[in-house]
Design a protein around this motif. Structure first.
Motif, PDB file in Angstrom:
ATOM      1  N   SER A 166      78.572   3.020  79.181  1.00 25.50           N
ATOM      2  CA  SER A 166      79.445   2.792  78.021  1.00 25.50           C
ATOM      3  C   SER A 166      80.339   1.575  78.256  1.00 25.50           C
ATOM      4  N   ASN A 167      80.045   0.804  79.271  1.00 23.43           N
ATOM      5  CA  ASN A 167      80.868  -0.352  79.647  1.00 23.43           C
ATOM      6  C   ASN A 167      82.336   0.028  79.818  1.00 23.43           C
ATOM      7  N   GLY A 168      82.562   1.165  80.432  1.00 24.87           N
ATOM      8  CA  GLY A 168      83.924   1.575  80.735  1.00 24.87           C
ATOM      9  C   GLY A 168      84.647   2.253  79.579  1.00 24.87           C
ATOM     10  N   ARG A 169      83.957   2.422  78.471  1.00 22.20           N
ATOM     11  CA  ARG A 169      84.583   2.995  77.276  1.00 22.20           C
ATOM     12  C   ARG A 169      84.768   4.509  77.394  1.00 22.20           C
ATOM     13  N   ILE A 170      83.795   5.185  78.047  1.00 20.69           N
ATOM     14  CA  ILE A 170      83.890   6.648  78.172  1.00 20.69           C
ATOM     15  C   ILE A 170      84.071   7.020  79.643  1.00 20.69           C
ATOM     16  N   LYS A 171      85.210   7.616  79.918  1.00 15.65           N
ATOM     17  CA  LYS A 171      85.538   7.987  81.295  1.00 15.65           C
ATOM     18  C   LYS A 171      85.528   9.509  81.378  1.00 15.65           C
ATOM     19  N   ILE A 172      84.943  10.028  82.457  1.00 17.56           N
ATOM     20  CA  ILE A 172      84.940  11.487  82.632  1.00 17.56           C
ATOM     21  C   ILE A 172      85.679  11.828  83.908  1.00 17.56           C
ATOM     22  N   ASP A 173      86.732  12.602  83.790  1.00 15.02           N
ATOM     23  CA  ASP A 173      87.471  13.063  84.968  1.00 15.02           C
ATOM     24  C   ASP A 173      86.921  14.412  85.394  1.00 15.02           C
TER      25      ASP A 173
END
Ligand code: BDP
Length: 357
Positions: free
Chosen positions: A85-92
């Protein structure tokens, strides 16, 4: 006079051009006020280079410790999604049960309080009943058989079936074979009789333990150690890595290789959360990323299964191997479950599973 006028006009034009270009420059500069906000710029190679896109952070719940095979796969999943996502979606990833026990996590997943969860199929099947078909006792010949089922038509259909209960099934992970382990010596089915054994939050698992002559007791994962230590229960049942990771071998040193069931793990998403926060393309991309982590998890699983067994045996665990004859007694004892309601409804799917090569 004419000449003076033209000089003045030229000056006015030059000044206005300078003013314009300097204001353009300001637009190109990063606005410090925006740092740390939800807005990010696409990387330079993107076509939408000037269009800021909203960044989103999602939460994934995991019961196991940071170094457990499923947790490692969760991190790999988060890494892939962030990259694609080119850094758009981050999952913690919240490992170690930080977001609650599995039942509570699945409830939160259902109404969108948590975005992703990796859980055992046993508690999950209480929310999406047909999944029980995948964890019937002595169903699979071995791990390869189970994987051929999960990666085939049956596995895919059941993964998609959780949608009706408010989830998006992403992929399966390995959870190995489950075996009993106890504080007192168990060498046969008879020895198991009357022992209080911790059970997962699942009706089929209750029945399974009852049919084997033991008494199922519901205990949260994190409390098993103390429950055995204080004599509230005499044992539990699980795979090598969980037995080792939760140090349960210290209080229940007899590990009986009866392999009564294989309970796969599932990585699932919240339907309401994902569908309200992401586009269909993003959801599709997330499903693909999850599927790609399956092989990774299986590899980590195989390594850990072997390592865990070695750790506990070196620490004094006594591994009880059962004879074919004794194993047959275990298997015979649970056969009536296949005829019981509601599990008799799985007759067709069970026979299809058995036919998978
Ligand atoms: C482990 C599963 C975990 C379950 C646990 C249990 O990985 O998700 O919560 O068993 O027995 O094998 O509750």
């Amino acid at each position: 006079m004419k000449k003076l006028l033209s000089i003045i006009m030229t000056l006015v034009i030059i000044l206005s051009i300078t003013a314009c270009s300097s204001s353009d420059d300001t637009n190109d500069l990063p606005d410090n006020g925006d740092l740390g906000t939800e807005e990010i710029l696409e990387p330079d190679d993107s076509e939408d280079v000037d269009e800021p896109t909203e960044q989103i952070t999602l939460r994934l719940a995991e019961l196991h410790a940071e170094d457990y095979p499923t947790t490692l796969a969760n991190y790999e999943f988060a890494r892939l999604v962030e990259e694609r996502s080119n850094g758009r979606i981050k999952i913690d990833v919240y490992a170690g049960g930080q977001l609650g026990d599995e039942k509570a996590v699945i409830e939160q997943l259902q109404f969108g309080g948590i975005d992703f969860a990796r859980v055992s199929l046993a508690p999950f099947a209480e929310f999406s009943r047909d999944l029980n078909a995948l964890m019937m006792p002595y169903l699979y010949r071995d791990a390869d058989h189970m994987w051929n089922v999960l990666n085939g038509e049956i596995g895919q259909e059941l993964l998609e079936s959780v949608y009706d209960a408010g989830f998006i099934g992403l992929c399966w992970y390995d959870g190995g074979a489950r075996n009993f382990y106890t504080s007192t010596e168990v060498n046969s089915l008879e020895d198991l009789s009357g022992l209080k054994i911790r059970v997962q939050e699942n009706q089929l698992m209750f029945s399974l333990i009852e049919h084997l002559g033991a008494s199922p007791v519901s205990v949260p994962m994190g409390d098993i150690y103390t429950a055995v230590q204080t004599g509230v229960i005499e044992g539990a049942e699980n795979n090598w890595p969980t037995y080792e990771s939760f140090s349960q071998y210290e209080v229940a040193p007899y590990f009986v290789l009866d392999g009564h069931t294989r309970v796969p793990e599932i990585l699932a998403a919240s339907k309401s959360s994902l569908e309200s926060k992401l586009s269909d393309e993003d959801i599709q991309m997330i499903i693909e990323c999850a599927k790609e982590t399956q092989e990774f998890q299986i590899q980590k699983w195989n390594e850990r299964e072997e390592a865990s067994r070695e750790i506990v045996e070196n620490a004094g665990t006594i591994t009880v191997e059962l004879s074919q004859e004794e194993l047959q007694k275990f298997s015979d004892a649970v056969q009536p479950i296949y005829e019981m309601s509601p599990y008799n409804e799985y007759e067709e799917i069970v026979s299809k599973i058995r036919d998978v090569q």
